[in-house]
Write an enzyme that holds these catalytic residues in place. Structure first.
Site, PDB file in Angstrom:
ATOM      1  N   HIS A   1       3.786   0.723  -5.143  1.00 55.28           N
ATOM      2  CA  HIS A   1       4.849   0.022  -4.289  1.00 55.28           C
ATOM      3  C   HIS A   1       5.992  -0.936  -5.006  1.00 55.28           C
ATOM      4  CE1 HIS A   1       3.900   1.228  -0.519  1.00 55.28           C
ATOM      5  NE2 HIS A   1       2.635   2.026  -1.016  1.00 55.28           N
TER       6      HIS A   1
ATOM      7  N   GLU B   1       6.098  13.534   2.621  1.00 55.97           N
ATOM      8  CA  GLU B   1       6.401  13.080   1.581  1.00 55.97           C
ATOM      9  C   GLU B   1       6.299  13.301   0.380  1.00 55.97           C
ATOM     10  OE1 GLU B   1       3.306   9.864   0.513  1.00 55.97           O
ATOM     11  OE2 GLU B   1       5.042   8.481  -0.476  1.00 55.97           O
TER      12      GLU B   1
ATOM     13  N   ASP C   1      -3.018  12.899   2.817  1.00 58.29           N
ATOM     14  CA  ASP C   1      -1.858  12.680   1.696  1.00 58.29           C
ATOM     15  C   ASP C   1      -2.351  11.590   0.410  1.00 58.29           C
ATOM     16  OD1 ASP C   1      -0.082  10.062   0.830  1.00 58.29           O
ATOM     17  OD2 ASP C   1       0.683   9.623   2.411  1.00 58.29           O
TER      18      ASP C   1
ATOM     19  N   HIS D   1       8.693   4.094  -1.299  1.00 58.88           N
ATOM     20  CA  HIS D   1       8.588   2.871  -1.757  1.00 58.88           C
ATOM     21  C   HIS D   1       8.992   3.804  -3.128  1.00 58.88           C
ATOM     22  CE1 HIS D   1       4.738   4.936  -3.184  1.00 58.88           C
ATOM     23  NE2 HIS D   1       4.725   5.551  -1.706  1.00 58.88           N
TER      24      HIS D   1
ATOM     25  N   ASP E   1       2.698  10.733  -5.737  1.00 58.89           N
ATOM     26  CA  ASP E   1       2.796  10.601  -3.965  1.00 58.89           C
ATOM     27  C   ASP E   1       2.890  11.653  -3.608  1.00 58.89           C
ATOM     28  OD1 ASP E   1       1.668   9.205  -2.302  1.00 58.89           O
ATOM     29  OD2 ASP E   1       2.687   7.489  -2.182  1.00 58.89           O
TER      30      ASP E   1
ATOM     31  N   GLU F   1       9.295   8.910   2.145  1.00 61.46           N
ATOM     32  CA  GLU F   1       8.220   9.941   3.247  1.00 61.46           C
ATOM     33  C   GLU F   1       8.825   9.563   4.756  1.00 61.46           C
ATOM     34  OE1 GLU F   1       4.253   7.512   2.238  1.00 61.46           O
ATOM     35  OE2 GLU F   1       5.271   6.447   1.168  1.00 61.46           O
TER      36      GLU F   1
END
Ligand code: MN
Ligand code: MN
Length: 304
Positions: A168, A288, A89, A160, A100, A193
């Protein structure tokens, strides 16, 4: 202008996503059994810098039941074991604009369905992700997709909203149905995700005993000179984004950095993210992408 962002912000998010998409394709050749976790972390972070970005947070290597927040500490002896699945990740930031992603690699055929379920849940969520849709609808869709595989989502991990220097940013994207009444809006950026585990698992994560990822909280309150110096370094180099103790190695002796982090956590200048582990020890897969919400849908910034 697009939604909340000016052209510079939008370009930075897009460029960050392009770098991430490129590095995603490199993961399978890097993350293999027998390879040291620290080599994967350092290697990918180095590739981010070579390709025009910076790590948005330390690269996470989550093996089997370790769902999130494991990054190599300095001199980490951990290697990728045979027969596991591992979640790599990572994210890239450009001027604080971060995307992300996560790639799960799998070395055990019996665990493959977990990956397939995570990928399909993410694909379905992306298809349904558009302005006006309630987050609880996305959670319902993610869960029902995963259940069709005879598997279970992790209920207490979410996607998020992402804003500049804030990974976040308040709104979350659930992996289960529930009371989340917030709605998707045009111009927002989200990481989506889904996490998947076995049907007979708890389907929740709990804090493990260690933490290797930290974040700056406030500038005042360090109790000694070393801690003050370390805190200043953290704030000026990583701002409010997460960092690893590994990243302090170039500037401070390991023991000094270690003591300073301990002191800074106690004085609440820095917070720690404990490693998150599936409660019943079952393996967890994750898929994700980061998306930009457009007028009538969304665009995956981190690739197909
Ligand atoms: Mn991630
Ligand atoms: Mn994320």
């Amino acid at each position: 202008m697009f939604g909340l962002f000016d052209d510079h912000a939008l370009d930075s998010f897009k460029k960050s996503g392009e770098i991430v998409a490129k590095l995603r394709r490199e993961v399978p050749s890097i993350a293999k059994p027998g390879v040291a976790a620290i080599k994967i972390c350092d290697g990918l972070e180095q590739r981010m810098r070579e390709t025009g970005g910076k790590p948005a947070f330390p690269v996470n290597v989550g093996i089997n039941e370790v769902a999130a927040h494991y990054t190599s500490p300095p001199a980490d002896p951990l290697t990728i074991p045979p027969g596991c699945l591992a979640k790599i990740d990572f994210g890239v930031q450009i001027d604080g604009h971060a995307t992300d992603t996560s790639v799960t690699v799998c070395f055990e055929p019996r665990l493959e369905p977990l990956l397939q379920a995570a990928d399909e849940a993410l694909a379905n969520a992306i298809k349904a992700f558009r302005p006006g849709v309630k987050m609880s609808e996305i959670g319902k869709l993610v869960q029902s997709t995963i259940q069709r595989f005879g598997l279970r989502p992790i209920a207490n991990l979410t996607g998020h909203k992402i804003e500049r220097f804030n990974l976040h940013a308040g709104k979350s994207v659930p992996n289960v149905p529930g009371m989340n009444g917030s709605r998707i809006e045009e111009g927002e950026v989200y990481a989506i995700e889904p996490f998947v585990t076995r049907e007979n698992a708890a389907g929740t994560v709990v804090n493990g005993s260690s933490a290797y990822i930290y974040r700056f909280v406030k500038p005042k309150g360090a109790t000694n000179e070393d801690s003050k110096r370390v805190l200043e370094y953290i704030h000026s180099n990583f701002s409010t984004l997460p960092f690893a103790s590994r990243w302090l190695g170039g500037a401070f002796e390991r023991e000094i950095a270690k003591k300073a982090i301990y002191d800074l956590i106690r004085s609440k200048c820095v917070s720690a993210y404990p490693v998150l582990v599936e409660e019943t020890g079952n393996p967890v897969a994750q898929s994700e992408h980061t998306v930009l919400v457009t007028r009538d849908g969304c665009t995956a910034l981190t690739g197909p």
